[in-house]
Scaffold this motif. Structure first.
Motif, PDB file in Angstrom:
ATOM      1  N   CYS A  38      -6.321  -1.827   0.525  1.00  0.00           N
ATOM      2  CA  CYS A  38      -5.597  -1.840   1.798  1.00  0.00           C
ATOM      3  C   CYS A  38      -6.621  -1.945   2.926  1.00  0.00           C
ATOM      4  O   CYS A  38      -7.511  -1.118   3.041  1.00  0.00           O
ATOM      5  CB  CYS A  38      -4.760  -0.580   1.956  1.00  0.00           C
ATOM      6  SG  CYS A  38      -4.002  -0.492   3.591  1.00  0.00           S
ATOM      7  N   HIS A  61       0.383   4.001   1.181  1.00  0.00           N
ATOM      8  CA  HIS A  61       0.187   4.843   2.363  1.00  0.00           C
ATOM      9  C   HIS A  61       0.471   4.146   3.685  1.00  0.00           C
ATOM     10  O   HIS A  61       0.428   4.767   4.740  1.00  0.00           O
ATOM     11  CB  HIS A  61      -1.252   5.372   2.391  1.00  0.00           C
ATOM     12  CG  HIS A  61      -1.666   6.034   1.118  1.00  0.00           C
ATOM     13  ND1 HIS A  61      -1.192   7.281   0.763  1.00  0.00           N
ATOM     14  CD2 HIS A  61      -2.456   5.622   0.104  1.00  0.00           C
ATOM     15  CE1 HIS A  61      -1.702   7.608  -0.419  1.00  0.00           C
ATOM     16  NE2 HIS A  61      -2.468   6.619  -0.843  1.00  0.00           N
ATOM     17  N   CYS A  62       0.720   2.838   3.637  1.00  0.00           N
ATOM     18  CA  CYS A  62       0.905   2.084   4.879  1.00  0.00           C
ATOM     19  C   CYS A  62       2.105   1.152   4.739  1.00  0.00           C
ATOM     20  O   CYS A  62       2.474   0.780   3.632  1.00  0.00           O
ATOM     21  CB  CYS A  62      -0.321   1.214   5.185  1.00  0.00           C
ATOM     22  SG  CYS A  62      -1.861   2.116   5.253  1.00  0.00           S
ATOM     23  N   CYS A 107       0.867  -1.179   0.000  1.00  0.00           N
ATOM     24  CA  CYS A 107       0.000   0.000   0.000  1.00  0.00           C
ATOM     25  C   CYS A 107       0.903   1.227   0.000  1.00  0.00           C
ATOM     26  O   CYS A 107       1.848   1.298   0.775  1.00  0.00           O
ATOM     27  CB  CYS A 107      -0.891   0.016   1.235  1.00  0.00           C
ATOM     28  SG  CYS A 107      -1.762   1.589   1.426  1.00  0.00           S
ATOM     29  N   CYS A 153      -6.044   1.342   5.558  1.00  0.00           N
ATOM     30  CA  CYS A 153      -6.408   2.737   5.277  1.00  0.00           C
ATOM     31  C   CYS A 153      -7.530   2.854   4.258  1.00  0.00           C
ATOM     32  O   CYS A 153      -8.054   3.934   4.028  1.00  0.00           O
ATOM     33  CB  CYS A 153      -5.190   3.522   4.797  1.00  0.00           C
ATOM     34  SG  CYS A 153      -4.707   3.100   3.110  1.00  0.00           S
TER      35      CYS A 153
HETATM   36 ZN    ZN Z   1      -3.036   1.528   3.420  1.00  0.00          ZN
END
Ligand code: ZN
Ligand code: ADP
Ligand code: ZN
Length: 679
Positions: free
Chosen positions: A410, A394-395, A392, A413
């Motif tokens: 994901c 963002h993670c 991901c 998030c």
């Molecule tokens: Zn994420």
């Protein structure tokens, strides 16, 4: 109340602002406020709704400078002393201002400033009576001896009495609750009962059992599935004594219940009783506090009580009531079989013994549950030629491949993207799913048994309202041969024809470093096992695991929670771990991990200074560390643990520490959690 009206009176009001003590206001002449009523007050430049917590003739400030409050919301009667004491306790215990706890947990209708139609709305809320239903009241079964003595122990008890009702699924706990409730309502026609259920367990099944049993009583509910209006209506009906039974999730513990006579907490070990954001309270713990303040009995029911409650049983603070037998005589305990994937041949994730067991059950027209706590098709997608993985953006985790809608999602998030047909790094056209989630498992089962009727139940299949209920009804009606699903499947459903339960992938939980994962795995397994053998079919549970030599499986095989819990408590005591110590966790997140760690390092230093300055302080401050899942939704996260031998000394320390932390200038966002579940 004894206050002479020609004198100026002052009201102390708490509002939903962190770190703020009660504020003083003048009572306008002619108003008749009472402690526990709400009023609109000016706070700086804002106007807010607050709760009056004290009235007096004196004021510690220059009376000329004290402003009057703007409007008394006296059309709704005051909350009672027990409610005020409970919220005050919660504020003190969880390190929040009283106003935050008191106001943030009211339905929005009561915490927002009154709209122009306020009085009309209020009338409407009252007008819809908690309906008396025209259902046929069911006939309660005759209790067995164990159930009977459990009921007697509770109803014969005077004053505060915490009870742990311990019995495997199907042992008749709910029936015990219902009998205790009936007795309490019969003795006191005004009595009110708070019945707490876990988030996911608010099944129409339980609700309808209560409705049917108490057909002539007003029953209301409070949970996150209700609209704001419905919440306000339930809250008010209980507040005004019109509703006698409140069934609700953790938020219901904050209802004002003037004639509270009994509290029941079903599945008391369930994690959803702990709030994961805002004020991170434990509804179970607050329920016990409420029972104590109201001097009433509380029943904490579970097949696998929390280790905290079990420790209190062992120390003599709680009394245990045990149901050893299954209530329905024909029901039998399932046999446990452990299957090691390193020994047994594995086909698409399923051991050959597992495949055979499913086959046998199907040939006898019995139902099978296959349990896998991982939704989606595959937890990760990879490129075999260059090693690319579907992370991901963002993670610090993977995005999960969902075949049903062709997306990578994901689970942390919510980020998602259409699945690509070529590797984004090297262009290779063969991306491979690794591992299996429930979607892939469903596919595998359909390949193995094309004639079987297979139903999958997980969060992805049950997003529409009532879809979960419909699915479960299909299982009951015998329209399903194999039920595949996540933990959702395990909770509270009373399936009749299930003879075989398969559990896959417990190993990730058993291998986890989190000290709580053992109890969670055990609770999950006990619950899953409880799905089998309800109606006299001889039944089995097969667990596919590499950790078959763990002592917890012996306890599971005997369905002996006591054996498991007693061992675990001994281990925890010798290690000096929870529940023999008390903990709080300070968590910080920021755009960069260094910012979070910097703040926590400063916090740790402050904590050490405070601990040193407090005579006899036995609080330990650990080092800040990045969280196991460090980055979520572009926030990088770290944590700092503090620990003390007792709740008392921890609380004294936390109060000072929290105040010091409020003064620290930082760009990191932080929260404190008392009694954290994940450390
Ligand atoms: Zn994420
Ligand atoms: P639990 O809450 O422990 O899972 P329940 O109270 O739901 O157990 O009981 C399981 C089943 O047994 C239910 O169908 C219930 O109606 C039935 N039952 C419970 N107690 C009795 C009893 N004393 N006699 C007959 N049936 C009972
Ligand atoms: Zn590649």
């Amino acid at each position: 109340m004894g206050i002479c009206m020609d004198q100026v009176t002052f009201a102390k009001v708490v509002v939903d602002v962190p770190g703020l003590l009660a504020l003083s206001y003048k009572v306008p002449p002619g108003d008749k406020p009472e402690v526990g009523m709400r009023c609109v007050v000016p706070v700086g430049r804002r106007e807010m709704v607050g709760m009056i917590v004290e009235l007096s003739q004196q004021c510690e400030f220059d009376p000329a400078k004290v402003k009057p409050y703007r409007q008394l919301l006296g059309e709704v009667g005051p909350v009672n002393d027990e409610w005020l004491a409970m919220t005050r306790f919660a504020a003190d215990y969880y390190q929040h201002s009283w106003g935050e706890v008191a106001m943030a947990n009211l339905p929005s209708f009561f915490r927002a400033k009154p709209r122009p139609q306020y009085l009309k709305s209020l009338e409407r809320l009252r007008a819809t009576k908690a309906s008396k239903r025209l259902v046929k009241a069911d006939v309660p079964p005759v209790l067995n001896k164990e159930q009977q003595s459990a009921v007697e122990a509770v109803v014969e008890h005077c004053g505060f009495g915490p009870f742990v009702l311990h019995g495997v699924t199907g042992s008749g706990k709910t029936e015990v609750y219902l009998h205790i409730m009936a007795e309490v309502l019969q003795r006191n026609p005004l009595a009110q009962i708070l019945f707490l259920v876990p988030e996911i367990n608010l099944t129409p099944q339980l609700q309808s059992r209560i409705l049917q049993r108490f057909a002539d009583r007003a029953v209301v509910s409070l949970h996150s599935g209700l609209s704001a209006g419905e919440r306000a209506r339930s809250w008010l009906a209980v507040h005004e004594g019109r509703a006698q039974i409140l069934v609700g999730t953790r938020m219901a513990v904050f209802a004002n219940i003037p004639h509270l006579d009994l509290i029941i907490v079903d599945e008391e070990h369930d994690l959803s009783y702990k709030a994961g954001d805002g004020i991170r309270y434990s509804a179970r713990d607050l329920a016990v506090k409420r029972a104590h303040l109201a001097k009433i009995p509380i029943v904490l029911g579970s097949a696998t009580p929390s280790i905290e409650s079990w420790a209190k049983v062992k120390s003599g603070h709680y009394r245990v009531l045990t149901l050893r037998e299954r209530a329905v005589k024909s029901a039998v305990l399932p046999n446990l079989e452990l299957v090691d994937p390193r020994v047994d041949k594995v086909h698409k994730g399923l051991c050959s013994r597992v495949i055979r067991a499913v086959e046998q059950a199907l040939s006898r027209q019995e139902q099978v549950i296959v349990f896998l706590n991982r939704r989606g098709y595959a937890p990760v997608l990879t490129c075999p030629s260059c090693g690319w993985l579907s992370t991901c953006p963002h993670c610090s985790t993977y995005s999960v491949y969902h075949k049903s809608n062709g997306r990578l999602i994901c689970h942390h998030c919510g980020w998602s993207t259409p699945v690509m047909h070529h590797c984004p790094d090297c262009g290779n056209a063969d991306l491979t799913p690794v591992g299996a989630g429930t979607q892939r498992l469903e596919e595998t089962l359909a390949e193995l048994w094309p004639q079987a009727r297979i139903l999958r139940i997980d969060r992805d299949t049950t997003q529409r309202k009532d879809s979960a209920q419909k699915a479960f009804e299909a299982v009951h009606a015998g329209e399903v041969d194999i039920l595949v699903g996540t933990q959702m499947v395990a909770k509270g459903h009373d399936f009749q024809r299930v003879s075989t339960v398969i559990v896959l992938n417990v190993d990730s939980q058993l291998a986890s470093a989190n000290p709580r994962s053992q109890e969670r795995a055990f609770a999950n397994l006990m619950q899953v096992a409880g799905r089998a053998g309800r109606a006299g079919l001889s039944s089995k549970i097969l667990v596919q695991t590499r950790f078959g030599d763990r002592p917890m499986f012996e306890a599971l095989g005997r369905q002996s929670y006591e054996m498991f819990a007693d061992d675990l408590l001994k281990e925890r005591q010798s290690e000096g771990a929870v529940p023999f110590v008390s903990q709080a966790l300070l968590m910080a997140d920021a755009s960069h991990i260094n910012l979070a760690l910097e703040f926590l390092t400063q916090a740790a230093r402050l904590g050490e200074q405070i601990a040193e300055s407090m005579p006899g302080c036995d609080v330990m401050v650990f080092d800040p560390i990045p969280m196991a899942l460090m980055r979520v939704a572009d926030k990088e996260r770290a944590q700092l643990l503090v620990e003390a031998p007792s709740k008392g000394s921890l609380n004294v320390f936390l109060r000072q520490w929290y105040r010091a932390l409020l003064a620290v200038k930082t760009n990191a966002h932080w929260v404190m959690e008392v009694d954290p579940m994940d450390v």
